[in-house]
Design an enzyme around this catalytic site. Sequence first.
Site, mmCIF file in Angstrom:
data_model
loop_
_atom_site.group_PDB
_atom_site.id
_atom_site.type_symbol
_atom_site.label_atom_id
_atom_site.label_comp_id
_atom_site.label_asym_id
_atom_site.label_seq_id
_atom_site.Cartn_x
_atom_site.Cartn_y
_atom_site.Cartn_z
ATOM 1 N N LYS A 128 0.831 -1.228 0.000
ATOM 2 C CA LYS A 128 0.000 0.000 0.000
ATOM 3 C C LYS A 128 0.858 1.268 0.000
ATOM 4 C CE LYS A 128 -0.926 0.450 4.979
ATOM 5 N NZ LYS A 128 0.140 -0.432 5.456
ATOM 6 N N GLY A 129 2.079 1.186 0.498
ATOM 7 C CA GLY A 129 3.037 2.283 0.353
ATOM 8 C C GLY A 129 2.747 3.524 1.167
#
Length: 248
Positions: A128-129
């Site tokens: 998801k970063g």
Amino acid sequence: MNIGEVRPYGDRMNDGAIQISFSLPVPVSARSIEAVKLIAARMGMNNIRLVHAQDMGNNFSFYILYGAINISVDLQAIHVPEVELQLFDFWEINDLIRREFERKVVVIGATIGVDAHTVGLDAIISAKGFGGESGLERYPQFEVFNLGAQVPPELVVEYSKKIHADVVLVSQVVTQRNVHLFNLSLLAELLEAEKLRDKLILICGGPYINAQVALETGFDAGFGPGTTPLQVASFIVHELMKRKMRKK
Ligand code: B12
């Protein structure tokens, strides 16, 4: 003020406006509020405005103040190490690894010691970063192992050996009593003792980490607040290419 000097500002350039907050081990009272203003004045603040005073229970209280200071610093006179970074994009990174290394780059991530803060490391690693960017898990050319929180440095060494890691990412958020310096140095020393240090790219990160901390503790780079996955991925690829050139 000389050219190159900087001073905090709020409403107008160079007005010296700052905000501070702190706690006192007493409940809120007219006296504690006066004490808070005195402390700020003794710190050199003027035009002091108390904007928040709150009891926190158990006879502790919390305060937020605005004010102004008359201090400036000369940016030109400051010399600190910085990670020099030329950013690649997601596709360039994967293409470069595929072309130059012909295999996936193996990455281990861990928060070491007693530190249980995982959000920062996950921001860099998890799919998801962070900041609108995908984490390293999303890159097809990185094979990522997230060992999670409170990992003993010895286990990081053992795992690095077992899976033939190319990169070790370490998060340190808790810095009380300089525990982060102890943990990071210990890990670098253990890797050195196992003759793994030179084979690895060793990167640390956290809100109080910078290039200086990284160099002092035997790491290759240190990333601080607001770091994005692309910055870390770009550094890894640059470093891999630099090392490959050196070998030739
Ligand atoms: C959430 C949180 C917790 C959660 C953690 C949950 C979890 N799963 O992570 C819980 C409630 C468990 C917790 C516990 C504690 N916490 Co806490 N916590 C926070 C808080 C509010 C937010 C941290 C966070 O998630 N930030 C968001 C992430 C995205 O930011 P970041 O960590 O900076 O990460 C970025 C960069 O630093 C960098 N980065 C981080 N790691 C890495 C790694 C690599 C390899 C790279 C390249 C980059 C990188 O990239 C990230 C993205 O940009 C902070 C205060 C704050 N506002 O920051 C306190 C804070 C970190 N906690 C603190 C403390 C003291 C504690 C406790 C000791 C409290 C207590 N007395 O019990 C315990 C410690 C528990 C333990 N054993 O570690 C202090 C640390 C002070 C210090 N310098 O030592 C802080 C600063 C609060 C404070 N002002 O006092 N905490």
